[in-house]
Design a protein around this motif. Structure first.
Motif, PDB file in Angstrom:
ATOM      1  N   GLY A  58       0.799  -1.225   0.000  1.00 59.62           N
ATOM      2  CA  GLY A  58       0.000   0.000   0.000  1.00 59.62           C
ATOM      3  C   GLY A  58       0.826   1.267   0.000  1.00 59.62           C
ATOM      4  O   GLY A  58       0.296   2.358  -0.246  1.00 59.62           O
ATOM      5  N   ASP A  59       2.129   1.140   0.276  1.00 62.77           N
ATOM      6  CA  ASP A  59       3.012   2.316   0.285  1.00 62.77           C
ATOM      7  C   ASP A  59       3.452   2.723  -1.124  1.00 62.77           C
ATOM      8  O   ASP A  59       4.011   3.809  -1.300  1.00 62.77           O
ATOM      9  N   ILE A  60       3.236   1.860  -2.096  1.00 65.13           N
ATOM     10  CA  ILE A  60       3.619   2.199  -3.472  1.00 65.13           C
ATOM     11  C   ILE A  60       2.538   3.078  -4.070  1.00 65.13           C
ATOM     12  O   ILE A  60       1.390   2.660  -4.270  1.00 65.13           O
ATOM     13  N   THR A  61       2.889   4.301  -4.362  1.00 64.05           N
ATOM     14  CA  THR A  61       1.921   5.278  -4.854  1.00 64.05           C
ATOM     15  C   THR A  61       1.572   5.049  -6.316  1.00 64.05           C
ATOM     16  O   THR A  61       0.419   5.178  -6.727  1.00 64.05           O
ATOM     17  N   LEU A  62       2.578   4.680  -7.112  1.00 64.00           N
ATOM     18  CA  LEU A  62       2.396   4.564  -8.559  1.00 64.00           C
ATOM     19  C   LEU A  62       3.418   3.592  -9.120  1.00 64.00           C
ATOM     20  O   LEU A  62       4.554   3.539  -8.640  1.00 64.00           O
ATOM     21  N   ALA A  63       3.018   2.833 -10.133  1.00 65.15           N
ATOM     22  CA  ALA A  63       3.947   1.981 -10.874  1.00 65.15           C
ATOM     23  C   ALA A  63       3.964   2.434 -12.327  1.00 65.15           C
ATOM     24  O   ALA A  63       2.906   2.676 -12.924  1.00 65.15           O
ATOM     25  N   VAL A  64       5.154   2.566 -12.882  1.00 65.45           N
ATOM     26  CA  VAL A  64       5.305   2.935 -14.298  1.00 65.45           C
ATOM     27  C   VAL A  64       6.003   1.787 -15.011  1.00 65.45           C
ATOM     28  O   VAL A  64       7.131   1.427 -14.657  1.00 65.45           O
ATOM     29  N   PHE A  65       5.330   1.197 -15.987  1.00 67.15           N
ATOM     30  CA  PHE A  65       5.850   0.059 -16.732  1.00 67.15           C
ATOM     31  C   PHE A  65       6.317   0.506 -18.118  1.00 67.15           C
ATOM     32  O   PHE A  65       5.576   1.180 -18.835  1.00 67.15           O
ATOM     33  N   GLY A  66       7.522   0.107 -18.472  1.00 64.96           N
ATOM     34  CA  GLY A  66       8.022   0.326 -19.822  1.00 64.96           C
ATOM     35  C   GLY A  66       8.067  -0.993 -20.564  1.00 64.96           C
ATOM     36  O   GLY A  66       8.718  -1.942 -20.111  1.00 64.96           O
ATOM     37  N   THR A 296       3.642  12.662 -11.322  1.00 64.14           N
ATOM     38  CA  THR A 296       2.322  12.081 -11.091  1.00 64.14           C
ATOM     39  C   THR A 296       2.217  11.505  -9.688  1.00 64.14           C
ATOM     40  O   THR A 296       1.200  11.672  -9.004  1.00 64.14           O
ATOM     41  N   ALA A 297       3.271  10.809  -9.248  1.00 66.04           N
ATOM     42  CA  ALA A 297       3.264  10.226  -7.907  1.00 66.04           C
ATOM     43  C   ALA A 297       3.139  11.304  -6.833  1.00 66.04           C
ATOM     44  O   ALA A 297       2.395  11.154  -5.852  1.00 66.04           O
ATOM     45  N   ARG A 298       3.852  12.402  -7.007  1.00 62.26           N
ATOM     46  CA  ARG A 298       3.778  13.493  -6.027  1.00 62.26           C
ATOM     47  C   ARG A 298       2.376  14.085  -5.985  1.00 62.26           C
ATOM     48  O   ARG A 298       1.849  14.398  -4.916  1.00 62.26           O
ATOM     49  N   ASP A 299       1.763  14.242  -7.162  1.00 57.11           N
ATOM     50  CA  ASP A 299       0.394  14.769  -7.218  1.00 57.11           C
ATOM     51  C   ASP A 299      -0.577  13.839  -6.497  1.00 57.11           C
ATOM     52  O   ASP A 299      -1.487  14.297  -5.785  1.00 57.11           O
ATOM     53  N   VAL A 301       0.098  11.779  -4.013  1.00 53.76           N
ATOM     54  CA  VAL A 301       0.327  11.909  -2.572  1.00 53.76           C
ATOM     55  C   VAL A 301      -0.321  13.186  -2.049  1.00 53.76           C
ATOM     56  O   VAL A 301      -0.966  13.192  -0.984  1.00 53.76           O
ATOM     57  N   PHE A 302      -0.194  14.261  -2.785  1.00 51.73           N
ATOM     58  CA  PHE A 302      -0.792  15.543  -2.371  1.00 51.73           C
ATOM     59  C   PHE A 302      -2.305  15.438  -2.324  1.00 51.73           C
ATOM     60  O   PHE A 302      -2.954  15.888  -1.372  1.00 51.73           O
ATOM     61  N   GLU A 303      -2.887  14.821  -3.360  1.00 54.94           N
ATOM     62  CA  GLU A 303      -4.349  14.682  -3.399  1.00 54.94           C
ATOM     63  C   GLU A 303      -4.854  13.848  -2.232  1.00 54.94           C
ATOM     64  O   GLU A 303      -5.894  14.148  -1.628  1.00 54.94           O
ATOM     65  N   ARG A 304      -4.112  12.781  -1.892  1.00 56.18           N
ATOM     66  CA  ARG A 304      -4.515  11.935  -0.766  1.00 56.18           C
ATOM     67  C   ARG A 304      -4.409  12.697   0.542  1.00 56.18           C
ATOM     68  O   ARG A 304      -5.260  12.551   1.437  1.00 56.18           O
ATOM     69  N   ALA A 305      -3.374  13.522   0.664  1.00 61.96           N
ATOM     70  CA  ALA A 305      -3.202  14.300   1.898  1.00 61.96           C
ATOM     71  C   ALA A 305      -4.329  15.295   2.055  1.00 61.96           C
ATOM     72  O   ALA A 305      -4.865  15.502   3.156  1.00 61.96           O
ATOM     73  N   VAL A 306      -4.719  15.934   0.957  1.00 62.29           N
ATOM     74  CA  VAL A 306      -5.812  16.925   1.006  1.00 62.29           C
ATOM     75  C   VAL A 306      -7.126  16.227   1.356  1.00 62.29           C
ATOM     76  O   VAL A 306      -7.915  16.716   2.171  1.00 62.29           O
ATOM     77  N   ALA A 307      -7.339  15.059   0.729  1.00 60.69           N
ATOM     78  CA  ALA A 307      -8.579  14.329   0.988  1.00 60.69           C
ATOM     79  C   ALA A 307      -8.676  13.865   2.435  1.00 60.69           C
ATOM     80  O   ALA A 307      -9.781  13.749   2.997  1.00 60.69           O
ATOM     81  N   ALA A 308      -7.528  13.593   3.058  1.00 59.62           N
ATOM     82  CA  ALA A 308      -7.514  13.098   4.439  1.00 59.62           C
ATOM     83  C   ALA A 308      -7.573  14.229   5.469  1.00 59.62           C
ATOM     84  O   ALA A 308      -7.738  13.973   6.670  1.00 59.62           O
ATOM     85  N   THR A 309      -7.447  15.477   5.018  1.00 62.51           N
ATOM     86  CA  THR A 309      -7.469  16.610   5.947  1.00 62.51           C
ATOM     87  C   THR A 309      -8.902  16.973   6.298  1.00 62.51           C
ATOM     88  O   THR A 309      -9.726  17.207   5.413  1.00 62.51           O
ATOM     89  N   PRO A 310      -9.222  17.011   7.585  1.00 61.82           N
ATOM     90  CA  PRO A 310     -10.589  17.365   7.992  1.00 61.82           C
ATOM     91  C   PRO A 310     -10.938  18.787   7.531  1.00 61.82           C
ATOM     92  O   PRO A 310     -10.085  19.682   7.538  1.00 61.82           O
ATOM     93  N   PRO A 311     -12.161  19.010   7.091  1.00 61.40           N
ATOM     94  CA  PRO A 311     -12.550  20.352   6.647  1.00 61.40           C
ATOM     95  C   PRO A 311     -12.530  21.345   7.832  1.00 61.40           C
ATOM     96  O   PRO A 311     -12.761  20.989   8.978  1.00 61.40           O
ATOM     97  N   GLY A 312     -12.276  22.594   7.477  1.00 57.79           N
ATOM     98  CA  GLY A 312     -12.283  23.645   8.466  1.00 57.79           C
ATOM     99  C   GLY A 312     -10.964  23.779   9.183  1.00 57.79           C
ATOM    100  O   GLY A 312     -10.819  24.584  10.048  1.00 57.79           O
TER     101      GLY A 312
END
Length: 312
Positions: A58-66, A296-299, A301-312
């Motif tokens: 679950g710690d792997i944010t993104l996988a990029v396959f070539g 993309t991975a950083r984005d 992580v940021f989106e998950r952090a924002v989603a987990a932040t309580p409103p207000g």
């Protein structure tokens, strides 16, 4: 994030943090002869690296396959990748989601190598260049105005189908004419026609370095094929730089760049661009996957952090 390079000969994985530092790395001979075996290999290697780094899946944010070929997003199949049997079936690509259970991105391996070259290698700061990979297969990554160019269907750079060389292109519909004569198998076949028995293309090039006359003739044939292909590429794209990569392109560059450079002025109307061997070696695709996926991975992580932040 996880970067994955899937080839016919080797599979390479690298686990990196969001700064881009590699924390775990694994390389193994590829089990590409079987779709299920290769998928199991990828999952096993990813699990080993995750454990080695002290992480959980679950710690792997993104996988990029070539991977070689073209991802048909409508069917979930991989097109034009004869070295990877089974991946041409509908839905085959979608099972990559099983490898880590995280979001994933699939890109053409040579396109990723071009991204790696532009970020960490000779292409850094060069707005117009091409990365030409010659090895077990042949492909090209195109960078225009500093950006990767894929074409309308992701097929830009499929130069294995250039009409370069001898033979009937219908004889092997899975391989293009240029690839059939200039890839590793083509080099071995050319040597055999001249009476030289070689197990690998490397054997031919090693013999050429010792002055073997037959091997030198094979090198001349290979250089002529590459020069004709590059002449067409130069006429269409006018790159500032051509980076040679792959098992032949980079490792036999000392034998090929000279004769190719000498041949090009006769074939191309424009002054030939610089031709250099990649400095990234076998890591070009992995480094490209890291460069491509980090933003993309950083984005994510940021989106998950924002989603987990309580409103207000």
């Amino acid at each position: 994030m996880l970067a994955v390079d899937i080839g016919r000969a080797y599979v390479r994985l690298a686990l990196a943090d969001l700064v881009g530092e590699i924390v775990a790395r694994g390389d193994e001979p590829s089990r590409a002869e079987s779709y299920d075996a290769l998928l199991a290999q990828l999952s096993g290697m990813a699990a080993e690296l995750t454990t080695e780094a002290g992480l959980t899946p679950g710690d792997i944010t993104l996988a990029v396959f070539g991977m070689p070929g073209i991802h048909d997003k409508e069917t979930g199949a991989l097109r034009v990748a004869p070295n990877l049997p089974g991946w041409e079936l509908p839905g085959a690509v979608e099972r990559l989601a099983e490898v880590t259970g995280s979001p994933y991105i699939l890109e053409n391996d040579v396109d990723l190598a071009a991204v790696g070259e532009g970020t960490y290698g000779l292409g850094e700061g060069v707005p117009h260049f091409v990365y030409v990979s010659v090895g077990t297969g042949i492909g090209m990554g195109v960078v225009i105005d500093g950006k990767l160019y894929r074409g309308s269907r992701g097929a830009a750079g499929e130069i294995s189908y250039l009409p370069v060389g001898e033979g009937d292109p219908r004889a092997d519909p899975g391989r293009g004419m240029f690839e059939s004569v200039a890839s590793a198998d083509g080099v071995i076949a050319a040597a055999a026609r001249l009476g030289m028995i070689a197990a690998t293309a490397k054997d031919v090039f090693d013999a050429a370095r010792t002055g073997d006359e037959t091997a030198l003739k094979v090198v001349a044939i290979e250089a002529d094929h590459v020069a004709h292909a590059l002449a067409g590429i130069i006429a269409v794209l006018d790159p500032e730089l051509v980076v040679l990569g792959g098992g032949i392109g980079a490792q036999a560059a000392d034998l090929l760049i000279g004769p190719v450079t000498e041949r090009l002025p006769v074939l191309a109307a424009l002054r030939p661009p610089r031709i250099e061997a990649s400095t990234l070696g076998v890591d070009a695709v992995l480094l490209g996957a890291l460069a491509f996926g980090l933003a993309t991975a950083r984005d994510l992580v940021f989106e998950r952090a924002v989603a987990a932040t309580p409103p207000g």
